[in-house]
Design a protein around this motif. Sequence first.
Motif, mmCIF file in Angstrom:
data_model
loop_
_atom_site.group_PDB
_atom_site.id
_atom_site.type_symbol
_atom_site.label_atom_id
_atom_site.label_comp_id
_atom_site.label_asym_id
_atom_site.label_seq_id
_atom_site.Cartn_x
_atom_site.Cartn_y
_atom_site.Cartn_z
ATOM 1 N N ARG A 187 13.006 -3.203 60.437
ATOM 2 C CA ARG A 187 14.224 -2.387 60.347
ATOM 3 C C ARG A 187 15.230 -3.003 59.374
ATOM 4 O O ARG A 187 15.900 -2.296 58.623
ATOM 5 C CB ARG A 187 14.852 -2.244 61.729
ATOM 6 N N ALA A 188 15.338 -4.327 59.409
ATOM 7 C CA ALA A 188 16.251 -5.005 58.488
ATOM 8 C C ALA A 188 15.826 -4.775 57.041
ATOM 9 O O ALA A 188 16.662 -4.539 56.153
ATOM 10 C CB ALA A 188 16.293 -6.499 58.801
ATOM 11 N N LYS B 263 17.746 -2.476 53.730
ATOM 12 C CA LYS B 263 18.008 -3.007 52.384
ATOM 13 C C LYS B 263 17.097 -2.384 51.335
ATOM 14 O O LYS B 263 17.129 -2.774 50.176
ATOM 15 C CB LYS B 263 17.810 -4.528 52.388
ATOM 16 N N ASN B 264 16.247 -1.437 51.778
ATOM 17 C CA ASN B 264 15.268 -0.820 50.881
ATOM 18 C C ASN B 264 14.382 -1.879 50.221
ATOM 19 O O ASN B 264 14.026 -1.771 49.042
ATOM 20 C CB ASN B 264 15.967 0.017 49.800
ATOM 21 N N HIS C 122 21.519 -13.850 56.287
ATOM 22 C CA HIS C 122 21.584 -14.391 54.930
ATOM 23 C C HIS C 122 20.925 -13.431 53.946
ATOM 24 O O HIS C 122 21.384 -13.272 52.814
ATOM 25 C CB HIS C 122 20.884 -15.753 54.876
ATOM 26 N N HIS C 123 19.834 -12.809 54.390
ATOM 27 C CA HIS C 123 19.117 -11.887 53.510
ATOM 28 C C HIS C 123 19.747 -10.488 53.531
ATOM 29 O O HIS C 123 19.556 -9.708 52.623
ATOM 30 C CB HIS C 123 17.648 -11.804 53.937
ATOM 31 N N GLU C 124 20.482 -10.182 54.591
ATOM 32 C CA GLU C 124 21.084 -8.857 54.734
ATOM 33 C C GLU C 124 22.607 -9.013 54.762
ATOM 34 O O GLU C 124 23.289 -8.527 55.653
ATOM 35 C CB GLU C 124 20.599 -8.187 56.030
ATOM 36 N N ASP C 125 23.176 -9.704 53.754
ATOM 37 C CA ASP C 125 24.578 -10.114 53.846
ATOM 38 C C ASP C 125 25.559 -8.957 53.711
ATOM 39 O O ASP C 125 26.747 -9.147 53.894
ATOM 40 C CB ASP C 125 24.884 -11.211 52.820
ATOM 41 N N ASP C 126 25.081 -7.759 53.377
ATOM 42 C CA ASP C 126 25.990 -6.630 53.323
ATOM 43 C C ASP C 126 25.801 -5.711 54.528
ATOM 44 O O ASP C 126 26.262 -4.580 54.539
ATOM 45 C CB ASP C 126 25.809 -5.843 52.023
#
Length: 279
Positions: free
Chosen positions: A217-218, A222-223, A263-267
């Motif tokens: 899902r994460a 982020k596509n 960290h990888h999905e910071d937005d």
Amino acid sequence: MTTRRKEDYQESLIKRSLRYLNTGFPVHFTGPPGVGKTTSALQLAKKRNRPVIFMSGHEDLSTNDLIGSFSGYKRNKLDDNYIHTVRKVEENVEESWKKGRLYEAVEQGHTVIYDEFTRTSPAVNNLFLPVLEERILPLFGTKRTASYIDVHPKFAMIFTSNPLEYSGVHPSQDALRDRMITMRFQLMEEERKHQVLASETSLKDKDISMILSIVSRAEEKKNEQGGSVRLPLMIAKVADRYQMKVSGDNPNFREVCYDILWHHEDDMSDEEFEELFSK
């Protein structure tokens, strides 16, 4: 290649690669990050029951790092005054030689894992051509008496690389690539990732499925293209080590997911993060 049985993907790859190494051919694992290339290389190397040397490719790696270099001078002085009326003094100065990692491996018959070798300059990697083809290690530029050393019959090499489009990667030379047997790693499907997590941890199947679902899902938010096992494996190992309940209701587990994925999905907003744990 279609997997015949759920559990023997890894076994088959290691078995085939071991055949090639034992016949004298280097193997090359290539594919995107996070699909198990380095882990498979380490497992394969251990199967040979020989000492293992791990080298990482990088832009600053030089032939001196691989072959060796002179590191200074050794001074030996003998002062013999055993007979009172006779004094003998001898002094010798010799250059000190420090063997490089490839020199040591070639000489002793070690197994070398050369991880991400295409991050090293092709000019430096040219050194491996005579090692793999003529089974000799040239000692050019070393001021050694011998111009080369023979490769030990038990010496073997395992290369890994990322695709060319990744940052910091050089094209590999055709002449070098032609001397390897290349095994291509693809982005993992969910079933394969499930196998990896099950083999690396003692988590139950339902817990592994939940971790994979959260990471998937994460990635969707982020596509990003899925297929890497690295993030779910990190979460699974921490949860397994500390016997955490794998649940969105467990604050400890949520913190692990937050730290590893944020960290990888910071937005990602707080609301989006909450959605990762929805059924």
